[in-house]
Enzyme design. Structure first.
Site, PDB file in Angstrom:
ATOM      1  N   HIS A  53       0.831  -1.219   0.000  1.00 45.86           N
ATOM      2  CA  HIS A  53       0.000   0.000   0.000  1.00 45.86           C
ATOM      3  C   HIS A  53       0.857   1.257   0.000  1.00 45.86           C
ATOM      4  O   HIS A  53       0.335   2.363  -0.023  1.00 45.86           O
ATOM      5  CB  HIS A  53      -0.936   0.012   1.204  1.00 45.86           C
ATOM      6  CG  HIS A  53      -0.318   0.441   2.506  1.00 45.86           C
ATOM      7  ND1 HIS A  53       0.852  -0.099   2.997  1.00 45.86           N
ATOM      8  CD2 HIS A  53      -0.723   1.360   3.426  1.00 45.86           C
ATOM      9  CE1 HIS A  53       1.133   0.477   4.159  1.00 45.86           C
ATOM     10  NE2 HIS A  53       0.202   1.354   4.441  1.00 45.86           N
ATOM     11  N   GLY A  54       2.161   1.110   0.041  1.00 43.45           N
ATOM     12  CA  GLY A  54       3.057   2.256   0.063  1.00 43.45           C
ATOM     13  C   GLY A  54       4.488   1.791   0.236  1.00 43.45           C
ATOM     14  O   GLY A  54       4.833   0.647  -0.096  1.00 43.45           O
TER      15      GLY A  54
END
Length: 410
Positions: A335-336
């Site tokens: 997610h990042g």
């Protein structure tokens, strides 16, 4: 990706990193706890941005049979990303000076004045179709009396950014086209829902003499129980709220963008279709022939051909990606970038001045009222996003690389 498959584990652990040495010990310990759950489907997945969380690692993905785990979704239910590109190129604006500095400086200041950040919220109720619908169906929610005030409070929070790692960025892709990216979630709403149902799950698990030790912080609710059904209902309400929260902020930023471009460039702005995706949630999906509850805690769904957004840290690159639908990760990706330092650790390791100078050297405009804690979100506090992307080549295909021009933080 490597696999841990040991005799004392009920299920394998699949980790999208080069080796065991590249993952922190406390994160690995949490993965071992997950692998011992009696209702786990197939295996535990850890994405390349993984790090220690509450009960379950951030960047963790599990599928469960017939149960749902509030702490495996997390406190910021529906936290996620929204992005849109534009037809405006950086070369059209970079030489323009306004009464508020450069055009980017002017827009960053305008956004900071227009969208509440940090602990701020709207002074009057904001329109919210998600909460209006909840009030129309209030009989579905009113048994949770402790949570009912969150519905009214939400009208003041929808369309607000929050703090921590949440941000609004003005960006440019490799071809120079400008874009807008926002990272935010369900604000305090999601935290209250998680804490309430985690407490209920703990009490029920103790009553049932659960096989899951309380110290794992992975108390569960059967999905066919009253409590399980209510958690799913409230979780989905938070997901819809978070989705609308991002969309409302995007609408404000678009309006600001159009205003400044119209005034100083004199052209019509065209926006691409928005990508709005969650990375803290659970959903019923079919994997390997079974309907299971896939928990993504700091992980993005990446079905084949599905577009998603994976941000880097403040001042590094971000990516728009296309999912490859890898079944080994339950069609998920990172997610990042993932934290390398805790917030406190980052504050101790890096000074405010170092971070400000780093952003200035890159030509990045920072919009932040309180600068003392800026080191918490420094790019130095995070893993290298390009290394993360390299480790998940079998999960997503990058289709757009974006660099930061201006960033608004709480």
């Amino acid at each position: 990706m490597f696999v841990i498959c040991e005799q004392n584990l009920k299920k394998p652990i699949k980790i999208w990193l080069p080796s065991k040495e590249t993952i922190e010990e406390s994160c690995l310990e949490q993965a071992y706890h997950l692998a011992s759950l009696p209702f786990l489907h197939k295996w535990v997945c850890l994405m390349p941005d993984t790090h220690t969380g509450m009960g379950m690692p951030i960047g963790g993905v599990i599928a469960t049979e017939d149960v749902i785990i509030p702490n495996a979704v997390g406190v910021d239910i529906g936290c996620g990303m929204i992005y849109t590109g534009t037809n405006i190129k950086l070369e059209q604006i970079e030489e323009i000076i306004t009464g508020n500095g450069t055009l980017i400086q002017g827009m960053v200041g305008d956004i900071l004045r227009s969208i509440p950040v940090g602990f701020s919220h709207h002074s009057t109720p904001n329109f919210c179709k998600t909460l209006d619908r909840a009030k129309e169906e209030i009989c579905l929610y009113e048994s949770e009396k402790e949570l009912m005030p969150q519905i009214e409070d939400g009208y003041y929070q929808v369309g607000t950014l929050g703090g921590g790692n949440h941000f609004i960025e003005l960006q440019a892709d490799k071809n120079g086209y400008l874009g807008i990216m926002i990272h935010s979630g369900s604000r305090n709403f999601g935290k209250q829902v998680c804490d309430y149902f985690h407490k209920q799950a703990r009490e029920l698990n103790t009553k049932w003499y659960s096989q899951v030790p309380d110290e794992y912080r992975l108390a569960f609710l059967p999905v066919d129980s009253i409590q399980g059904k209510q958690y799913i209902r409230w979780m989905n309400l938070c997901l819809d709220f978070a989705y609308e929260n991002r969309a409302k902020m995007m609408a404000v930023v678009k309006e600001i963008f159009e205003k400044w471009i119209s005034k100083y460039v004199g052209v019509t702005v065209e926006f691409e279709t928005e990508i709005n995706c969650h990375h803290n949630y659970a959903s019923l999906e079919n994997h390997f022939g079974k309907n299971v509850w896939v928990h993504r805690k700091g992980a993005t769904r990446a079905r084949e051909g599905e577009l998603a957004v994976i941000p880097g840290a403040m001042g590094s690159y971000s990516y728009v990606v296309k999912g490859l639908g890898n079944p080994e990760s339950f069609c998920s990706s990172s997610h990042g970038a993932g934290r390398k330092y805790s917030r406190r650790g980052a504050m101790e390791a890096f000074t405010c001045e170092q971070v400000i100078v780093d952003l200035k050297n890159q030509g990045i405009v920072l919009g932040k009222r309180k600068k003392e804690d800026v080191a918490e979100e420094s790019r130095f506090a995070y893993k290298d996003i390009d290394e993360v992307m390299k480790n998940q080549k079998d999960l997503v295909e990058p289709i757009k690389q974006l660099r930061t021009l201006g960033v608004i933080k709480g």
